[in-house]
Design a protein around this motif. Structure first.
Motif, short mmCIF file in Angstrom:
data_model
loop_
_atom_site.label_atom_id
_atom_site.label_comp_id
_atom_site.label_asym_id
_atom_site.label_seq_id
_atom_site.Cartn_x
_atom_site.Cartn_y
_atom_site.Cartn_z
N UNK A 58 0.77 -1.10 -0.13
CA UNK A 58 0.17 0.08 0.07
C UNK A 58 0.87 1.29 0.00
N UNK A 59 2.14 1.13 0.37
CA UNK A 59 3.13 2.36 0.44
C UNK A 59 4.14 2.33 -0.61
N UNK A 60 4.12 3.33 -1.53
CA UNK A 60 5.18 3.51 -2.42
C UNK A 60 6.37 4.24 -1.57
N UNK A 61 6.16 5.03 -0.72
CA UNK A 61 7.13 5.70 -0.10
C UNK A 61 7.73 5.17 1.14
N UNK A 62 8.33 6.14 2.05
CA UNK A 62 8.75 5.46 3.31
C UNK A 62 8.35 6.15 4.47
N UNK A 63 7.35 7.13 4.30
CA UNK A 63 7.33 8.04 5.73
C UNK A 63 5.97 7.18 6.30
N UNK A 64 5.38 6.21 5.81
CA UNK A 64 4.06 5.85 6.39
C UNK A 64 3.10 6.90 6.84
N UNK A 65 3.23 8.00 6.12
CA UNK A 65 2.08 8.96 6.58
C UNK A 65 1.50 9.39 5.30
N UNK A 66 0.30 9.97 5.28
CA UNK A 66 -0.54 10.37 4.28
C UNK A 66 -1.11 11.77 4.79
N UNK A 67 -1.57 12.84 3.78
CA UNK A 67 -1.91 14.10 4.33
C UNK A 67 -3.24 14.64 3.46
N UNK A 125 5.09 13.03 2.62
CA UNK A 125 4.25 12.06 2.91
C UNK A 125 4.25 11.12 1.75
N UNK A 126 3.45 9.92 1.86
CA UNK A 126 3.38 8.97 0.72
C UNK A 126 2.02 9.10 0.10
N UNK A 127 1.11 10.11 0.41
CA UNK A 127 0.04 10.28 -0.48
C UNK A 127 -0.80 11.38 -0.01
N UNK A 128 -1.60 12.00 -0.81
CA UNK A 128 -2.13 13.31 -0.58
C UNK A 128 -3.57 13.27 -0.83
N UNK A 129 -4.44 13.94 -0.04
CA UNK A 129 -5.58 14.30 -0.42
C UNK A 129 -6.03 15.83 -0.59
N UNK A 130 -6.42 16.31 -1.75
CA UNK A 130 -6.66 17.62 -1.90
C UNK A 130 -7.99 18.15 -2.22
N UNK A 131 -8.41 19.04 -1.89
CA UNK A 131 -9.68 19.79 -1.89
C UNK A 131 -9.78 21.02 -2.62
N UNK A 132 -11.13 21.70 -2.44
CA UNK A 132 -11.53 22.75 -3.11
C UNK A 132 -11.08 22.69 -4.64
N UNK A 133 -11.45 21.45 -5.38
CA UNK A 133 -11.01 21.37 -6.67
C UNK A 133 -11.48 22.15 -7.76
N UNK A 134 -10.60 22.80 -8.41
CA UNK A 134 -10.97 23.94 -9.48
C UNK A 134 -11.45 23.30 -10.75
N UNK A 135 -12.22 23.98 -11.48
CA UNK A 135 -12.71 23.58 -12.83
C UNK A 135 -11.44 23.13 -13.53
N UNK A 136 -10.61 23.88 -13.84
CA UNK A 136 -9.31 23.36 -14.40
C UNK A 136 -8.15 23.78 -13.37
N UNK A 137 -7.63 22.40 -12.63
CA UNK A 137 -6.77 22.36 -11.49
C UNK A 137 -5.49 22.14 -11.83
N UNK A 138 -4.54 23.03 -11.84
CA UNK A 138 -3.18 22.91 -12.06
C UNK A 138 -2.55 21.87 -11.17
N UNK A 139 -2.93 21.89 -9.91
CA UNK A 139 -2.44 20.95 -9.05
C UNK A 139 -2.22 19.31 -9.51
N UNK A 140 -3.68 19.31 -10.18
CA UNK A 140 -3.78 17.73 -10.76
C UNK A 140 -2.73 17.40 -11.55
N UNK A 141 -2.41 18.48 -12.59
CA UNK A 141 -1.47 18.23 -13.63
C UNK A 141 -0.28 17.86 -12.94
N UNK A 142 0.28 18.80 -11.97
CA UNK A 142 1.39 18.74 -11.28
C UNK A 142 1.70 17.37 -10.46
#
Length: 350
Positions: A58-67, A125-142
């Motif tokens: 379940x973890x690709x990283x090594x932190x054992x943390x998600x945010x 962290x090994x994974x993120x949850x983002x919110x306030x998703x924009x109609x065109x969201x550059x964070x997703x591309x990144x």
């Protein structure tokens, strides 16, 4: 003959279970009945999936943390009620998968999303949850480019295959317009967020389609984009009073707006439900003290948090050919009538 070893995603798809349920069963955690646990363990043995490897798969990283990246600004309270409930469901599901949950506060007005970049570049962290998703969201591309596992609280028109969980804004707008139309309303306002968050566009598109379905003429001056807060509701009230042909009803993107609108209507000597009828979507517990109690829609936000956790865990699991699709889900919602009669709160006598 023993089948080729599979990942947790394929194992979950084979069993018709969620990744989180499979992970809990393999790790001996709670909220899994004995029959389900037996099925999971037997299938894991058959397909060559070893329970003691589940945490690492379940973890690709090594932190054992998600945010969870919680957007905060001077306009909206930090301890937003919805996010607190969502995070409770998220916390429980993440903990049961052997990971730790962090809450990071982000500035939604930063066009360069510098904090998210720092978190990603440093692999904090090994994974993120983002919110306030924009109609065109550059964070997703990144995040897709950086191959950072993530799940979105909301949909976007940005390209790319990514997991998301969202609220049913279409169903809200359609049901609310149906209800108003049945009561005889013909001038119906749509009050939504003034920023580029995608739900505002989803909601107005559904509102427009619902009006057309009932043969109600569309009026662009009845779409109000305001701040998604009490202040925004108050501003809508001011603008409502200045419309030449005032609407008799309206749908509000969230119930927090209703609090500000009630105040402005009171100052103007108007009564909610009689002079203007409203139905709100995202409920706000403090709005239960409004009189008359407004009609709103209810969503199980704790379940939403758990589904976001499932979506993130799915994104973090190694993907192989034949794996189930990433979670992309609109949660169901239900109308919750106000405390007075339907005619008084959600309609008027035409």
């Amino acid at each position: 003959m023993v089948a080729k070893a599979v990942g947790i995603r394929a194992l979950a798809a084979h069993l018709g279970l969620s990744i989180g349920t499979v992970s809990r069963a393999l790790n001996g955690r709670r909220y899994v009945d004995q029959e389900t646990r037996r099925r999971v363990i037997e299938a894991a043995a058959t397909f060559g999936y070893a329970p003691n490897q589940s945490g690492r798969s379940l973890r690709q990283g090594a932190t054992g943390m998600v945010a969870m990246m919680v957007p905060v600004s001077g306009k909206v309270a930090v301890a937003d009620t919805i996010f607190m409930i969502v995070m409770e469901g998220l916390r429980v599901a993440i903990a049961e998968s052997g990971l730790e949950l962090m809450v990071l506060f982000d500035d939604p007005n930063d066009p360069d999303f510098a904090y998210l970049r720092r978190v990603t570049e440093r692999r904090l962290v090994d994974g993120l949850i983002i919110a306030d998703i924009q109609r065109i969201d550059r964070r997703i591309d990144y995040l897709l480019q950086k191959e950072m596992p993530f799940a979105a609280f909301g949909r976007s028109t940005s390209p790319g295959d990514f997991p998301w969980v969202d609220l049913n804004f279409e169903g809200f707008a359609e049901t609310a317009i149906d209800r108003f139309a049945a009561l005889g309303h013909r001038e119906i306002a749509c009050v939504t967020s003034s920023d580029e968050i995608n739900y505002g566009f989803v909601m107005t598109d559904a509102y427009t389609a619902a009006l057309s379905r009932h043969g109600i003429p569309f009026r662009s001056d009845l779409i109000f984009r305001v701040e998604a807060s009490e202040r925004g509701g108050y501003e809508f009230g001011e603008r409502l009073l200045s419309v030449s042909k005032r609407p008799t009803a309206g749908i509000l993107a969230n119930e927090t707006m209703a609090i500000g609108l009630y105040r402005k209507m009171s100052e103007a000597g108007l009564r909610p439900g009689s002079d203007f009828s409203m139905i709100s979507f995202i409920e706000e517990p403090s709005a239960r003290f409004l009189s008359p109690e407004a009609t709103c829609f209810h969503t199980d936000f704790r379940l939403l948090g758990m589904r976001l956790a499932e979506a993130l865990l799915g994104a973090m699991a190694p993907r192989t050919k034949g794996d189930a699709a990433l979670i992309q889900e609109v949660l169901p919602t239900e109308i919750r009538a106000g405390g007075h009669s339907a005619l008084e709160v959600a309609g008027f006598a035409p």
